[in-house]
Design an enzyme around this catalytic site. Structure first.
Site, mmCIF file in Angstrom:
data_model
loop_
_atom_site.group_PDB
_atom_site.id
_atom_site.type_symbol
_atom_site.label_atom_id
_atom_site.label_comp_id
_atom_site.label_asym_id
_atom_site.label_seq_id
_atom_site.Cartn_x
_atom_site.Cartn_y
_atom_site.Cartn_z
ATOM 1 C CG HIS A 127 -1.638 1.432 0.857
ATOM 2 N ND1 HIS A 127 -2.357 1.567 0.309
ATOM 3 C CD2 HIS A 127 -2.212 2.221 2.278
ATOM 4 C CE1 HIS A 127 -3.034 2.491 0.704
ATOM 5 N NE2 HIS A 127 -2.804 3.221 1.391
ATOM 6 C CE LYS A 188 -10.909 5.826 -0.410
ATOM 7 N NZ LYS A 188 -10.083 4.312 0.190
ATOM 8 N NE ARG A 190 -10.622 3.939 5.025
ATOM 9 C CZ ARG A 190 -12.104 3.241 3.868
ATOM 10 N NH1 ARG A 190 -12.785 2.828 4.672
ATOM 11 N NH2 ARG A 190 -11.574 2.739 3.095
ATOM 12 C CB THR A 220 -14.941 -3.451 3.773
ATOM 13 O OG1 THR A 220 -14.699 -1.936 3.450
ATOM 14 C CG2 THR A 220 -13.988 -3.088 5.644
ATOM 15 C CB THR A 223 -13.064 2.158 -1.233
ATOM 16 O OG1 THR A 223 -12.850 2.084 -0.069
ATOM 17 C CG2 THR A 223 -12.455 2.910 -2.647
HETATM 18 C C1 R5P Z 1 -7.011 2.819 0.927
HETATM 19 O O1 R5P Z 1 -6.428 4.174 1.176
HETATM 20 C C2 R5P Z 1 -6.931 1.517 -0.243
HETATM 21 O O2 R5P Z 1 -6.411 1.811 -1.700
HETATM 22 C C3 R5P Z 1 -8.331 1.491 -0.569
HETATM 23 O O3 R5P Z 1 -8.640 2.061 -1.191
HETATM 24 C C4 R5P Z 1 -9.043 0.534 0.277
HETATM 25 O O4 R5P Z 1 -8.136 -0.334 1.912
HETATM 26 C C5 R5P Z 1 -10.128 0.034 0.601
HETATM 27 O O5 R5P Z 1 -10.913 -0.060 1.727
HETATM 28 P P1 R5P Z 1 -12.370 -0.472 1.369
HETATM 29 O O6 R5P Z 1 -12.095 -2.070 0.558
HETATM 30 O O7 R5P Z 1 -13.044 -1.338 3.134
HETATM 31 O O8 R5P Z 1 -12.634 0.283 0.993
#
Ligand code: R5P
Length: 294
Positions: A127, A188, A190, A220, A223
């Site tokens: 990441h 986005k 969070r 999850t 996003t």
């Molecule tokens: C975070 O910035 C990562 O790149 C992903 O966008 C994030 O971890 C996705 O998480 P989730 O599927 O829970 O939204």
């Protein structure tokens, strides 16, 4: 080189060994009734260069402990050099103290790898790569974006790549360049562990486009669902998703399907298999050569 497949190798060890003309052995593994892991390296490795393959499958803590056990044992058995291949490196999102008092989990993991005197570390698109700079051995970061995107994008009509947040802009740019199409992004915010909201969105229509939402990982699914709903609201014909690491926590798959996503594409860094899986074995086989020759 001898390849040792840990319990979370996710089936790639044999293919890497085949591509390199080497031998792969699976560890003997069991979990005791109280939950503790037992690991045995089943082959003589004294004086050999070895590569241990262990992703951080869920539960990540268990996969990491097993990785530590294998590295330590290989060292005790007299391996000449040890390379850890960790296709998905967990805990990369806890890479700083966002709020005072938070453990910087990935720093602790890197400290343990250093204390075990691991020689080389190979991972696929972490990441963030910054925390890996604290690793004292050699590090190879394998980027599969281009190949994965071309594979995942086969059959798309009038393709458009969409980054579901600003952090995914670079992966979207690379994917679009490989496919030969345009890209755009939304941004986005969070709200909590599972909910996100849109901060910025592109103004253009997506009418007539097949849209590929691309990200480094799906946890999850929050996003991606939000990005898919946005693309549909802008007229996208078909929406598919491509992500390197398909963690797919809880009911992520169901959420993606309910959001009308036609295909879930990813790689085999983790056990989840979507509609299309890009095999990372060849890229890892190559990086093993590169890291050895540096
Ligand atoms: C975070 O910035 C990562 O790149 C992903 O966008 C994030 O971890 C996705 O998480 P989730 O599927 O829970 O939204």
């Amino acid at each position: 080189m001898i390849l040792i497949a840990g319990p979370s190798a996710n089936g790639i060890s044999e293919r890497i060994a085949e591509l390199r003309g080497e031998k792969s052995y699976s560890t003997a593994h069991k979990v005791f009734p109280d939950g503790e892991s037992y690991i045995k390296i089943p082959h003589e490795i004294a004086g050999e260069d070895i590569a241990i393959i262990q992703s951080t499958n869920t539960p990540q803590d268990k996969s990491l402990m097993e990785l530590f056990f294998m590295i330590d044992k290989a060292r005790n058995m007299g391996a000449k050099s040890i390379t850890a291949i960790v296709p998905y490196m967990g805990y990369m999102r806890q890479n700083k103290e966002f709020n005072e008092g938070e453990a910087v989990s990935i720093s602790t993991i890197i400290s343990i790898l250093n204390s075990l005197q691991l020689d080389n570390l190979i991972t696929i698109q972490p990441h963030k790569s910054g925390p890996l700079r604290a690793f004292k051995g050699k590090t190879a970061i394998v980027d599969v974006t281009g190949k994965m995107a071309v594979y995942a994008g086969a059959g798309m009509r009038n393709p458009l790549v969409l980054a579901p947040d600003k952090g995914a802009l670079e992966i979207a740019r690379k994917a679009a360049a490989s496919i030969g199409c345009a890209y755009t992004y939304i941004d986005k915010e969070r709200l909590n562990d599972t909910k996100v909201s849109i901060k910025h969105s592109p103004s253009e229509s997506m009418k007539g486009n097949d849209v590929m939402i691309i990200d480094d990982m799906i946890s999850t699914g929050g996003t991606i669902v939000q990005a898919a709903e946005f693309a549909k609201s802008r007229g996208a014909e078909n929406v598919r998703v491509a992500a390197v690491h398909l963690i797919m926590a809880g009911n992520a798959e169901e959420k993606l399907r309910n959001a009308g996503i036609s295909e879930i594409c990813g790689t085999n860094t983790l056990p989840f298999r979507g509609t299309k899986t890009f095999d990372i074995s060849e890229e890892i086989a190559k990086s093993l050569d590169e890291i050895k020759s540096e």
